[in-house]
Write a protein that holds these residues in place. Structure first.
Motif, PDB file in Angstrom:
ATOM      1  N   TYR A 137       0.822  -1.207   0.000  1.00  0.00           N
ATOM      2  CA  TYR A 137       0.000   0.000   0.000  1.00  0.00           C
ATOM      3  C   TYR A 137       0.860   1.264   0.000  1.00  0.00           C
ATOM      4  O   TYR A 137       0.521   2.250  -0.675  1.00  0.00           O
ATOM      5  CB  TYR A 137      -0.938  -0.001   1.207  1.00  0.00           C
ATOM      6  N   ARG A 138       1.956   1.258   0.756  1.00  0.00           N
ATOM      7  CA  ARG A 138       2.806   2.452   0.788  1.00  0.00           C
ATOM      8  C   ARG A 138       3.356   2.780  -0.591  1.00  0.00           C
ATOM      9  O   ARG A 138       3.525   3.950  -0.959  1.00  0.00           O
ATOM     10  CB  ARG A 138       3.960   2.245   1.776  1.00  0.00           C
ATOM     11  N   GLY A 139       3.638   1.748  -1.381  1.00  0.00           N
ATOM     12  CA  GLY A 139       4.167   1.999  -2.718  1.00  0.00           C
ATOM     13  C   GLY A 139       3.126   2.506  -3.697  1.00  0.00           C
ATOM     14  O   GLY A 139       3.481   3.155  -4.693  1.00  0.00           O
ATOM     15  N   LEU A 140       1.841   2.214  -3.445  1.00  0.00           N
ATOM     16  CA  LEU A 140       0.782   2.596  -4.381  1.00  0.00           C
ATOM     17  C   LEU A 140      -0.316   3.404  -3.700  1.00  0.00           C
ATOM     18  O   LEU A 140      -1.448   3.435  -4.186  1.00  0.00           O
ATOM     19  CB  LEU A 140       0.165   1.334  -5.017  1.00  0.00           C
ATOM     20  N   GLN A 141      -0.012   4.083  -2.614  1.00  0.00           N
ATOM     21  CA  GLN A 141      -1.051   4.760  -1.855  1.00  0.00           C
ATOM     22  C   GLN A 141      -1.695   5.923  -2.608  1.00  0.00           C
ATOM     23  O   GLN A 141      -2.827   6.314  -2.290  1.00  0.00           O
ATOM     24  CB  GLN A 141      -0.463   5.278  -0.541  1.00  0.00           C
ATOM     25  N   ASP A 142      -1.020   6.455  -3.615  1.00  0.00           N
ATOM     26  CA  ASP A 142      -1.616   7.535  -4.404  1.00  0.00           C
ATOM     27  C   ASP A 142      -2.511   7.012  -5.524  1.00  0.00           C
ATOM     28  O   ASP A 142      -3.232   7.800  -6.151  1.00  0.00           O
ATOM     29  CB  ASP A 142      -0.521   8.414  -5.008  1.00  0.00           C
ATOM     30  N   GLU A 143      -2.464   5.706  -5.784  1.00  0.00           N
ATOM     31  CA  GLU A 143      -3.208   5.133  -6.905  1.00  0.00           C
ATOM     32  C   GLU A 143      -4.336   4.202  -6.468  1.00  0.00           C
ATOM     33  O   GLU A 143      -5.267   3.965  -7.229  1.00  0.00           O
ATOM     34  CB  GLU A 143      -2.253   4.359  -7.830  1.00  0.00           C
ATOM     35  N   ILE A 144      -4.253   3.635  -5.266  1.00  0.00           N
ATOM     36  CA  ILE A 144      -5.272   2.687  -4.811  1.00  0.00           C
ATOM     37  C   ILE A 144      -5.797   3.123  -3.442  1.00  0.00           C
ATOM     38  O   ILE A 144      -5.091   3.780  -2.675  1.00  0.00           O
ATOM     39  CB  ILE A 144      -4.726   1.240  -4.723  1.00  0.00           C
ATOM     40  N   THR A 145      -7.038   2.721  -3.163  1.00  0.00           N
ATOM     41  CA  THR A 145      -7.690   3.062  -1.895  1.00  0.00           C
ATOM     42  C   THR A 145      -8.439   1.832  -1.406  1.00  0.00           C
ATOM     43  O   THR A 145      -9.287   1.292  -2.127  1.00  0.00           O
ATOM     44  CB  THR A 145      -8.674   4.228  -2.067  1.00  0.00           C
ATOM     45  N   PRO A 146      -8.157   1.339  -0.183  1.00  0.00           N
ATOM     46  CA  PRO A 146      -8.914   0.181   0.333  1.00  0.00           C
ATOM     47  C   PRO A 146     -10.374   0.549   0.566  1.00  0.00           C
ATOM     48  O   PRO A 146     -10.678   1.595   1.143  1.00  0.00           O
ATOM     49  CB  PRO A 146      -8.186  -0.156   1.643  1.00  0.00           C
ATOM     50  N   ALA A 147     -11.261  -0.323   0.104  1.00  0.00           N
ATOM     51  CA  ALA A 147     -12.692  -0.008   0.160  1.00  0.00           C
ATOM     52  C   ALA A 147     -13.537  -1.146   0.702  1.00  0.00           C
ATOM     53  O   ALA A 147     -14.597  -0.898   1.275  1.00  0.00           O
ATOM     54  CB  ALA A 147     -13.196   0.378  -1.233  1.00  0.00           C
ATOM     55  N   GLY A 148     -13.125  -2.406   0.527  1.00  0.00           N
ATOM     56  CA  GLY A 148     -13.923  -3.551   0.967  1.00  0.00           C
ATOM     57  C   GLY A 148     -13.101  -4.499   1.805  1.00  0.00           C
ATOM     58  O   GLY A 148     -11.873  -4.596   1.646  1.00  0.00           O
ATOM     59  N   LEU A 149     -13.772  -5.224   2.703  1.00  0.00           N
ATOM     60  CA  LEU A 149     -13.068  -6.115   3.620  1.00  0.00           C
ATOM     61  C   LEU A 149     -13.964  -7.293   3.984  1.00  0.00           C
ATOM     62  O   LEU A 149     -15.163  -7.136   4.241  1.00  0.00           O
ATOM     63  CB  LEU A 149     -12.670  -5.362   4.893  1.00  0.00           C
ATOM     64  N   ALA A 150     -13.356  -8.481   4.001  1.00  0.00           N
ATOM     65  CA  ALA A 150     -13.994  -9.699   4.502  1.00  0.00           C
ATOM     66  C   ALA A 150     -12.871 -10.656   4.875  1.00  0.00           C
ATOM     67  O   ALA A 150     -11.808 -10.663   4.237  1.00  0.00           O
ATOM     68  CB  ALA A 150     -14.916 -10.329   3.460  1.00  0.00           C
ATOM     69  N   PHE A 151     -13.088 -11.458   5.900  1.00  0.00           N
ATOM     70  CA  PHE A 151     -12.027 -12.393   6.289  1.00  0.00           C
ATOM     71  C   PHE A 151     -12.644 -13.569   7.036  1.00  0.00           C
ATOM     72  O   PHE A 151     -13.726 -13.484   7.611  1.00  0.00           O
ATOM     73  CB  PHE A 151     -10.969 -11.696   7.155  1.00  0.00           C
ATOM     74  N   PHE A 152     -11.916 -14.683   6.992  1.00  0.00           N
ATOM     75  CA  PHE A 152     -12.325 -15.887   7.703  1.00  0.00           C
ATOM     76  C   PHE A 152     -11.111 -16.480   8.404  1.00  0.00           C
ATOM     77  O   PHE A 152      -9.972 -16.068   8.167  1.00  0.00           O
ATOM     78  CB  PHE A 152     -12.959 -16.912   6.744  1.00  0.00           C
ATOM     79  N   GLN A 153     -11.360 -17.460   9.265  1.00  0.00           N
ATOM     80  CA  GLN A 153     -10.301 -18.148   9.989  1.00  0.00           C
ATOM     81  C   GLN A 153     -10.300 -19.620   9.586  1.00  0.00           C
ATOM     82  O   GLN A 153     -11.357 -20.197   9.331  1.00  0.00           O
ATOM     83  CB  GLN A 153     -10.508 -18.020  11.494  1.00  0.00           C
ATOM     84  N   ALA A 154      -9.113 -20.203   9.569  1.00  0.00           N
ATOM     85  CA  ALA A 154      -8.979 -21.620   9.208  1.00  0.00           C
ATOM     86  C   ALA A 154      -7.936 -22.252  10.115  1.00  0.00           C
ATOM     87  O   ALA A 154      -6.937 -21.616  10.470  1.00  0.00           O
ATOM     88  CB  ALA A 154      -8.572 -21.778   7.744  1.00  0.00           C
ATOM     89  N   ASP A 155      -8.182 -23.504  10.508  1.00  0.00           N
ATOM     90  CA  ASP A 155      -7.218 -24.254  11.303  1.00  0.00           C
ATOM     91  C   ASP A 155      -6.893 -25.563  10.607  1.00  0.00           C
ATOM     92  O   ASP A 155      -7.461 -25.903   9.562  1.00  0.00           O
ATOM     93  CB  ASP A 155      -7.751 -24.506  12.719  1.00  0.00           C
ATOM     94  N   TRP A 156      -5.995 -26.337  11.200  1.00  0.00           N
ATOM     95  CA  TRP A 156      -5.439 -27.527  10.550  1.00  0.00           C
ATOM     96  C   TRP A 156      -6.501 -28.613  10.369  1.00  0.00           C
ATOM     97  O   TRP A 156      -7.406 -28.783  11.184  1.00  0.00           O
ATOM     98  CB  TRP A 156      -4.307 -28.082  11.393  1.00  0.00           C
ATOM     99  N   SER A 157      -6.340 -29.348   9.272  1.00  0.00           N
ATOM    100  CA  SER A 157      -7.117 -30.562   9.018  1.00  0.00           C
ATOM    101  C   SER A 157      -6.258 -31.490   8.157  1.00  0.00           C
ATOM    102  O   SER A 157      -5.157 -31.129   7.730  1.00  0.00           O
ATOM    103  CB  SER A 157      -8.447 -30.231   8.325  1.00  0.00           C
ATOM    104  N   MET A 158      -6.762 -32.681   7.888  1.00  0.00           N
ATOM    105  CA  MET A 158      -6.004 -33.635   7.072  1.00  0.00           C
ATOM    106  C   MET A 158      -5.762 -33.109   5.665  1.00  0.00           C
ATOM    107  O   MET A 158      -4.818 -33.523   4.988  1.00  0.00           O
ATOM    108  CB  MET A 158      -6.749 -34.968   7.019  1.00  0.00           C
ATOM    109  N   PHE A 159      -6.579 -32.200   5.203  1.00  0.00           N
ATOM    110  CA  PHE A 159      -6.364 -31.593   3.886  1.00  0.00           C
ATOM    111  C   PHE A 159      -5.007 -30.889   3.830  1.00  0.00           C
ATOM    112  O   PHE A 159      -4.333 -30.906   2.790  1.00  0.00           O
ATOM    113  CB  PHE A 159      -7.490 -30.598   3.595  1.00  0.00           C
ATOM    114  N   VAL A 160      -4.591 -30.267   4.924  1.00  0.00           N
ATOM    115  CA  VAL A 160      -3.317 -29.545   4.949  1.00  0.00           C
ATOM    116  C   VAL A 160      -2.150 -30.513   4.765  1.00  0.00           C
ATOM    117  O   VAL A 160      -1.189 -30.214   4.061  1.00  0.00           O
ATOM    118  CB  VAL A 160      -3.190 -28.757   6.260  1.00  0.00           C
ATOM    119  N   ARG A 161      -2.224 -31.673   5.392  1.00  0.00           N
ATOM    120  CA  ARG A 161      -1.149 -32.663   5.250  1.00  0.00           C
ATOM    121  C   ARG A 161      -1.019 -33.104   3.795  1.00  0.00           C
ATOM    122  O   ARG A 161       0.086 -33.180   3.245  1.00  0.00           O
ATOM    123  CB  ARG A 161      -1.434 -33.862   6.151  1.00  0.00           C
TER     124      ARG A 161
END
Length: 403
Positions: free
Chosen positions: A275-299
């Motif tokens: 963001y510091r490198g492109l702060q004059d050209e881009i602006t954060p506007a949307g946000l969503a996030f989730f959490q994930a923990d270990w399962s056999m898929f990771v192995r």
């Protein structure tokens, strides 16, 4: 007179004054917080509070300009709407008869376009999203971002901190948001909790730039999608979607990775530097996030995709803090108090020997007493031993934890 007061004070102290302890504790006092040696020192707390950018000493809003409608006017409109609904006899009749139907989708859209951005910002601050990605900056997610994973005809939405398993997010999701056709956007999915060598860096899982309108599939794929892979023993990892609005079409060739890019060092990323490198050209506007923990898929993912040995982490718990032994402890069970200052291996050995005394290789175990707590105790048995015998009869306590 002063000697009498001093004597009375010594009688009220929980530790013997002759023991030489510098800190006296009154009866009933319990250690609060973390133990000495485990708790952070004042110097460590001050170092953590230091800002990333020394030139900035306050939080900076880097998001889109606020909406023209003031919040006071929005609140006034909502209150007026509530008053009209309370005076509506038809709605009251439906509510009394449990026939009132609420349109959840309409309510969600109303929330997203009124107080929703403020609530999402508070949730993101609670999870440390802004602190770990942007340092001393934050933004108000004014563009509602809808992210939906599909796995075997099952939909898994991404909200603001909900938990998804890595296998549920194995394929890239569908992303929707409101946009004008001429607008350009950048979508980045990053994980600030999973870097193996640098705690201040992230792994970028998906990077799509120069998106025309809301057609994510028509954007320029800078980094291909990679599913979550939280290693075993590291707990929950945050996977954060950030939608940036571009002022113009930009060249992201410096961030582009060819092919699926299964090399984790090449996926090293820093949202702060980006963001510091492109702060004059881009602006954060949307946000969503989730959490994930270990399962056999990771192995399987480590072995089949990354082609590396799966790392497994274990946490070394610090030794519990045990206060100085008292000359005459009050209001504490004798046996439990003494066990705190003995070798745990020796204690377990005694319990195991006591348990094996009642085990015979060719005889069935003795039947339990029909009323264990109704058994007679002799007068000479002390209170602490009575408690130990009661636990043994009821098959409670540490002896049943030893295999």
């Amino acid at each position: 007179m002063s000697k009498v007061i001093l004597k009375l004070c010594q009688l009220h102290l929980g530790e013997n004054a002759a023991s030489g302890a510098k800190t006296f504790v009154r009866h009933g006092h319990h250690l609060r917080g973390k133990a000495p040696g485990v708790a952070k020192s004042l110097q460590q707390k001050l170092e953590e509070r230091q800002v990333k950018d020394p030139s900035v000493h306050f939080k900076v809003d880097i998001g889109l300009p606020p909406r023209t409608i003031p919040r006071s006017k929005q609140l006034q409109e909502r209150l007026e709407h509530f008053r009209r609904q309370h005076k509506n006899p038809e709605m009251e009749r439906l509510a009394r008869n449990q026939q009132l139907i609420v349109d959840l989708e309409k309510s969600n859209q109303e929330w997203l376009h009124t107080v929703g951005p403020q609530h999402i910002k508070q949730i993101a601050e609670h999870y440390g999203v802004f602190e770990h990605l942007f340092g001393d900056a934050y933004f108000l997610p004014q563009v509602p971002l809808q992210v939906l994973y599909t796995q075997e005809e099952v939909k898994y939405p991404v909200y603001y901190g909900n938990v998804l398993k890595p296998e549920d997010a194995s394929q890239k999701p569908e992303v929707a948001y409101e946009s004008e056709p001429q607008d350009l956007w950048t979508l980045v999915l990053t994980n600030p909790d999973g870097h193996f060598t640098d705690n201040d860096k992230e792994y970028v899982h998906w990077f799509v730039a120069n998106i025309p309108g809301n057609a994510v599939e028509k954007g320029e794929t800078v980094v291909e999608y990679m599913p979550p892979f939280p290693p075993k023993g590291t707990g929950y990892h945050r996977h954060i979607f950030i939608l940036y609005k571009q002022n113009k079409k930009l060249d992201f060739s410096g961030y582009k990775k060819p092919g699926p890019c299964s090399s984790l060092p090449e996926r090293t990323f820093s949202t702060y530097d980006f963001y510091r490198g492109l702060q004059d050209e881009i602006t954060p506007a949307g946000l969503a996030f989730f959490q994930a923990d270990w399962s056999m898929f990771v192995r399987k993912f480590f072995h089949n995709v990354l082609d590396v040995k799966e790392p497994v982490y274990e946490y070394d718990f610090p030794k519990p803090y045990i206060r100085r032994q008292e000359w005459f402890p009050l209001r504490k069970p004798f046996n439990l108090y003494m066990d705190k200052y003995r070798d745990p291996k020796q204690i377990n050995k005694e319990f195991l020997v006591r348990k094996l005394k009642k085990v015979h290789p060719f005889k069935a175990p003795e039947p339990p007493a029909p009323y264990p707590n109704a058994q007679y105790f002799e007068r000479t048995v002390p209170t602490w031993l009575k408690l130990e015998i009661r636990k043994s009869r009821l098959k409670e306590g540490r002896i049943n934890e030893i295999e």
